[in-house]
Design a protein around this motif. Structure first.
Motif, PDB file in Angstrom:
ATOM      1  N   GLY A 127       0.816  -1.214   0.000  1.00 14.79           N
ATOM      2  CA  GLY A 127       0.000   0.000   0.000  1.00 14.79           C
ATOM      3  C   GLY A 127       0.847   1.260   0.000  1.00 14.79           C
ATOM      4  O   GLY A 127       1.909   1.304   0.611  1.00 14.79           O
ATOM      5  N   ARG A 128       0.335   2.317  -0.655  1.00 18.63           N
ATOM      6  CA  ARG A 128       1.125   3.533  -0.795  1.00 18.63           C
ATOM      7  C   ARG A 128       0.498   4.733  -0.092  1.00 18.63           C
ATOM      8  O   ARG A 128       1.082   5.818  -0.078  1.00 18.63           O
ATOM      9  N   ASP A 129      -0.671   4.550   0.489  1.00 17.51           N
ATOM     10  CA  ASP A 129      -1.270   5.684   1.197  1.00 17.51           C
ATOM     11  C   ASP A 129      -0.470   6.036   2.446  1.00 17.51           C
ATOM     12  O   ASP A 129      -0.227   7.210   2.729  1.00 17.51           O
ATOM     13  N   VAL A 130      -0.069   5.022   3.169  1.00 17.01           N
ATOM     14  CA  VAL A 130       0.685   5.269   4.396  1.00 17.01           C
ATOM     15  C   VAL A 130       1.600   4.075   4.657  1.00 17.01           C
ATOM     16  O   VAL A 130       1.228   2.916   4.447  1.00 17.01           O
ATOM     17  N   ALA A 131       2.819   4.386   5.087  1.00 15.36           N
ATOM     18  CA  ALA A 131       3.757   3.363   5.536  1.00 15.36           C
ATOM     19  C   ALA A 131       3.764   3.383   7.064  1.00 15.36           C
ATOM     20  O   ALA A 131       3.951   4.439   7.674  1.00 15.36           O
ATOM     21  N   ILE A 132       3.548   2.235   7.667  1.00 14.08           N
ATOM     22  CA  ILE A 132       3.587   2.112   9.126  1.00 14.08           C
ATOM     23  C   ILE A 132       4.939   1.496   9.496  1.00 14.08           C
ATOM     24  O   ILE A 132       5.207   0.330   9.183  1.00 14.08           O
ATOM     25  N   CYS A 179       9.820   5.381   0.533  1.00 13.53           N
ATOM     26  CA  CYS A 179      10.010   6.515  -0.379  1.00 13.53           C
ATOM     27  C   CYS A 179       8.820   6.769  -1.314  1.00 13.53           C
ATOM     28  O   CYS A 179       8.589   7.908  -1.739  1.00 13.53           O
ATOM     29  N   ASP A 180       8.040   5.727  -1.659  1.00 16.80           N
ATOM     30  CA  ASP A 180       6.946   5.926  -2.608  1.00 16.80           C
ATOM     31  C   ASP A 180       5.582   6.002  -1.915  1.00 16.80           C
ATOM     32  O   ASP A 180       4.543   5.833  -2.556  1.00 16.80           O
ATOM     33  N   CYS A 181       5.595   6.262  -0.607  1.00 16.00           N
ATOM     34  CA  CYS A 181       4.343   6.351   0.147  1.00 16.00           C
ATOM     35  C   CYS A 181       3.940   7.810   0.351  1.00 16.00           C
ATOM     36  O   CYS A 181       4.779   8.718   0.308  1.00 16.00           O
ATOM     37  N   GLY A 182       2.661   8.015   0.612  1.00 19.30           N
ATOM     38  CA  GLY A 182       2.172   9.377   0.792  1.00 19.30           C
ATOM     39  C   GLY A 182       2.423   9.937   2.170  1.00 19.30           C
ATOM     40  O   GLY A 182       2.481  11.162   2.355  1.00 19.30           O
ATOM     41  N   ALA A 183       2.593   9.076   3.175  1.00 23.34           N
ATOM     42  CA  ALA A 183       2.805   9.527   4.548  1.00 23.34           C
ATOM     43  C   ALA A 183       3.416   8.366   5.343  1.00 23.34           C
ATOM     44  O   ALA A 183       3.394   7.211   4.893  1.00 23.34           O
ATOM     45  N   VAL A 184       3.925   8.698   6.515  1.00 14.88           N
ATOM     46  CA  VAL A 184       4.576   7.693   7.353  1.00 14.88           C
ATOM     47  C   VAL A 184       4.050   7.815   8.782  1.00 14.88           C
ATOM     48  O   VAL A 184       4.045   8.913   9.359  1.00 14.88           O
ATOM     49  N   LEU A 185       3.629   6.688   9.330  1.00 11.65           N
ATOM     50  CA  LEU A 185       3.239   6.613  10.735  1.00 11.65           C
ATOM     51  C   LEU A 185       4.230   5.721  11.468  1.00 11.65           C
ATOM     52  O   LEU A 185       4.423   4.553  11.101  1.00 11.65           O
TER      53      LEU A 185
END
Length: 729
Positions: free
Chosen positions: A608-613, A658-664
């Motif tokens: 998934g690319r919306d968010v990286a956990i 690097c290709d995600c929209g946000a990071v949690l």
């Protein structure tokens, strides 16, 4: 007036006038040439002390805790063999000097002055510290030895006997060697020292070989605090399992007599002994210390009148080995020689950059014999019916057990030790059957003392073993953390990698354990481990990863001589299900024994690319639960499982997000001092990605239903991820 100068002038005057202190006649046992050799070592030690102060005054030296008053240690060196490993108190220059006389090709005055000057050419520390130590002399360096080296001395001594039965590949010590560790009377009171004495006695009481000589240098004072008169003798003369010897450290003949007797007892009986050496401290504690500010001048002058070099001159004269005029000539010639060497030493290069200083944090790799894994026959014999079970998914604790079995089959130098690891098989059954498979020599049930467990492991690593100690719970580590920070991690740093402590420390830890033990059995703080330079901290989140990472940890210890901590999440040991009861979603098959997860390799679940956990341990398990819920709500998440918590695999993390929209960042350790601090800093400094963190509260963990109330939850991860994604819209 400077007390060092007073002692020097008193020596010159009193020897010239034949005004020597009274004492017993010389004991038998030392030949005349040997006694004169000891006096020469004493004179060199004294000259080095005086020169270190002159170098400091000139801005060319940086350490002035000296050995004056303790020069009798030269006689103890003479009573031992160069193959007897020695862990020295910082007042034992005379011991190192005398041992250098036993080993050809040494330039001990030059080498020690390089250390005083913090020159990068110092052969032991490379200019990182003024330490006593030498690989050629079998003296591992110690720094500020306030008894912290005693537990590992016990471990080294234990390893000598074990190496007879299970010789490791990189064995240092011969079968008939003994181990000597020295310390001051004040340090003998330290809890670390008391633990080491107790462990040595506990071991000897069971008739387990432990060739260890404790040497207590009793000058009656610790910096400014007096040791009660008679305290050391009263407390050590009658201890079970510890033979007591004593001597007058001002008398080289008496010291040599007692040391020879003690060393012979330890060498032939293979039992520990305690040698009590009565001595004096001259000049005060260090260069800046003025003893007359806290001691009566009469007491200071009385110690100075008992200068051991004056006693040596008397004894040598009475024995007919050396007359006072010849002794005075040796003293003066030695002082002049040291001054000449010091002039050259102060011109030698020093460390100048951070890169130079840090060059020895990581020990050098060593060329190990190749291994092809355990044979099918050996595996069949060790595993029995478990081989068939390997075809089915299993819980983490069982996969760790199998990985340990394969590793111990493959590498005979691996030894495990800890509370309850053998007969019981560990609190959670992780080491079940290992003692029956490999015997009590390689699965050691220790006494309940974390300092002794780590000391045993560190010491055994000195003699070529690859220890895998276990600390039963993460909170218990704090009783003994200095054994990692002050001993294991510093040894390659202060020895230029000539001495190392390769090991894999297993610790059961982290939180989420339901209804058991509160904060002592659920500890979610790893800060104490992450800030130790050179230490590798690994943490798996599932059984397959655990087996593969454990193999890599052993490779790092065995081949790269690294200090590794393997943190096993207790709550995940028995975990079977992921989303609902009976789905067995968190069980894995046992990976082939050849499969490893490389150091620094992160894991990834989903694309998934919306968010990286970004998470680890229990956080990975919870994030996998949250990932399903997020997908149902239209948020595509990927999970980046760190696996390696220190040093952080920074580039691998950046590549994974690097290709995600946000990071949690989901961090089950505490908000203050937790792992998220470094992760958020990395993301902020190296990317432009929107980010947030979800950490545990700054709290201890409760027992009972509120066991997880202070830590991240699956629902909390879902909410935090949604908030972050929606904020970008």
């Amino acid at each position: 007036m400077d007390r060092a100068q007073i002692v020097h002038e008193n020596f010159l005057r009193r020897v010239a006038q034949a005004d020597l202190p009274q004492g017993k006649p010389a004991a038998q046992g030392l030949s005349d040439p040997a006694a004169v050799g000891l006096f020469r070592s004493q004179c060199l030690s004294r000259a080095l002390d005086r020169r270190s102060r002159a170098m400091q005054a000139a801005g060319q030296g940086f350490y002035t805790i000296g050995s004056s008053g303790h020069e009798g240690m030269a006689a103890i060196a003479a009573a031992l063999r160069p193959t007897d490993m020695a862990l020295l108190h910082y007042r034992d220059a005379a011991f190192q000097i005398q041992r250098a006389e036993q080993v050809p090709g040494q330039s001990v005055a030059w080498d020690m002055l390089l250390s005083f000057a913090c020159s990068s050419e110092d052969p032991i520390s490379g200019g990182r510290h003024k330490v006593l130590g030498s690989a050629a002399l079998n003296i591992p360096p110690q720094t500020s030895t306030i008894a912290s080296h005693l537990p590992k001395a016990v471990g080294i001594a234990y390893s000598v006997g074990l190496a007879r039965r299970h010789p490791p590949e990189f064995r240092r010590l011969p079968d008939d060697s003994i181990v000597m560790c020295s310390f001051g009377d004040a340090s003998a009171n330290h809890s670390t020292a008391q633990g080491a004495f107790n462990t040595a006695q506990w071991t000897a009481f069971q008739s387990v070989p432990l060739p260890l000589l404790f040497v207590c240098e009793d000058n009656g004072i610790g910096i400014s605090t007096r040791t009660p008169k008679g305290w050391i003798g009263a407390t050590f003369a009658n201890r079970a399992g510890l033979r007591y010897f004593s001597c007058d450290g001002l008398d080289i003949y008496d010291t040599y007599r007692a040391a020879t007797k003690a060393a012979d007892f330890v060498r032939h009986q293979r039992k520990p002994a305690f040698l009590h050496v009565r001595t004096v401290r001259l000049y005060g504690h260090a260069g800046a210390d003025m003893p007359t500010t806290y001691l009566p001048r009469t007491e200071v002058e009385a110690d100075e009148a008992n200068d051991p070099l004056l006693h040596s001159v008397r004894l040598l004269g009475e024995a007919g080995a050396l007359d006072p005029k010849q002794a005075l000539s040796i003293y003066n010639e030695t002082s002049e020689r040291v001054a000449r060497i010091a002039e050259k030493v102060t011109q030698r290069p020093r460390l100048t950059t951070a890169t130079d200083v840090m060059a020895s944090l990581i020990p050098p790799p060593r060329a190990c014999k190749p291994t092809n894994g355990p044979s099918p026959t050996a595996r069949a014999q060790a595993f029995g019916g478990d081989l068939r079970a390997m075809d089915e998914p299993q819980i983490m604790s069982r996969l760790i057990n199998w990985a340990l079995t394969d590793l111990m089959l493959e590498h005979g130098e691996i030894v495990m030790m800890g509370e309850d690891v053998g007969r019981k098989g560990g609190v959670y059954g992780v080491t079940q059957k290992l003692q029956s498979r490999f015997g009590p020599d390689r699965m050691i049930d220790t006494l309940l003392d974390e300092q002794s467990i780590l000391g045993l492991a560190i010491g055994m690593a000195h003699n070529g073993f690859v220890p895998i100690p276990e600390i039963q719970f993460l909170a218990y580590l704090h009783n003994a953390e200095d054994q990692l920070r002050g001993e294991a991690a510093t040894l390659p740093f202060f020895s230029c990698g000539q001495y190392t402590n390769p090991m894999v420390l297993r610790i059961a830890g982290l939180g989420y354990q339901k209804g058991f033990g509160g904060h002592f059995h659920n500890d979610n703080s790893v800060a104490v481990l992450r800030d130790i330079p050179g230490l590798i901290l690994a943490c798996p989140s599932n059984g397959s990863d655990a087996a593969q990472m454990l193999r890599e940890c052993v490779r790092l210890a065995r081949e790269e001589q690294r200090l590794v901590v393997f943190l096993e999440p207790i709550a995940l040991y028995p975990m079977r299900d992921l989303h609902e009861t009976g789905d067995n979603g968190w069980m894995q098959r046992y990976p082939d024994p050849t499969e490893r997860i490389a150091f620094g390799e992160v894991g990834q679940v989903g694309t998934g690319r919306d968010v990286a956990i970004v998470t680890f341990g229990n956080g990975t398990y919870l994030s996998c639960q949250a990932q399903k819920t997020l997908a149902e709500q239209g948020v595509a998440a990927r999970i980046v499982d760190l696996r390696w918590l220190s040093p952080l695999p920074e580039q691998a993390i950046l590549d994974a997000i690097c290709d995600c929209g946000a990071v949690l960042v989901v961090d089950e350790t505490r908000k203050t001092g937790g792992l998220a601090d470094a992760l958020v800093a990395l993301i902020a400094e190296r990317t432009a990605l929107p980010h947030a963190r979800l950490s545990a509260e700054d709290s201890f963990i409760a027992t009972g239903p509120a066991y997880a109330a202070t830590m991240p939850s699956a629902s909390g991860i879902v909410q935090a991820a949604r908030d972050l994604v929606e904020a970008q819209k």
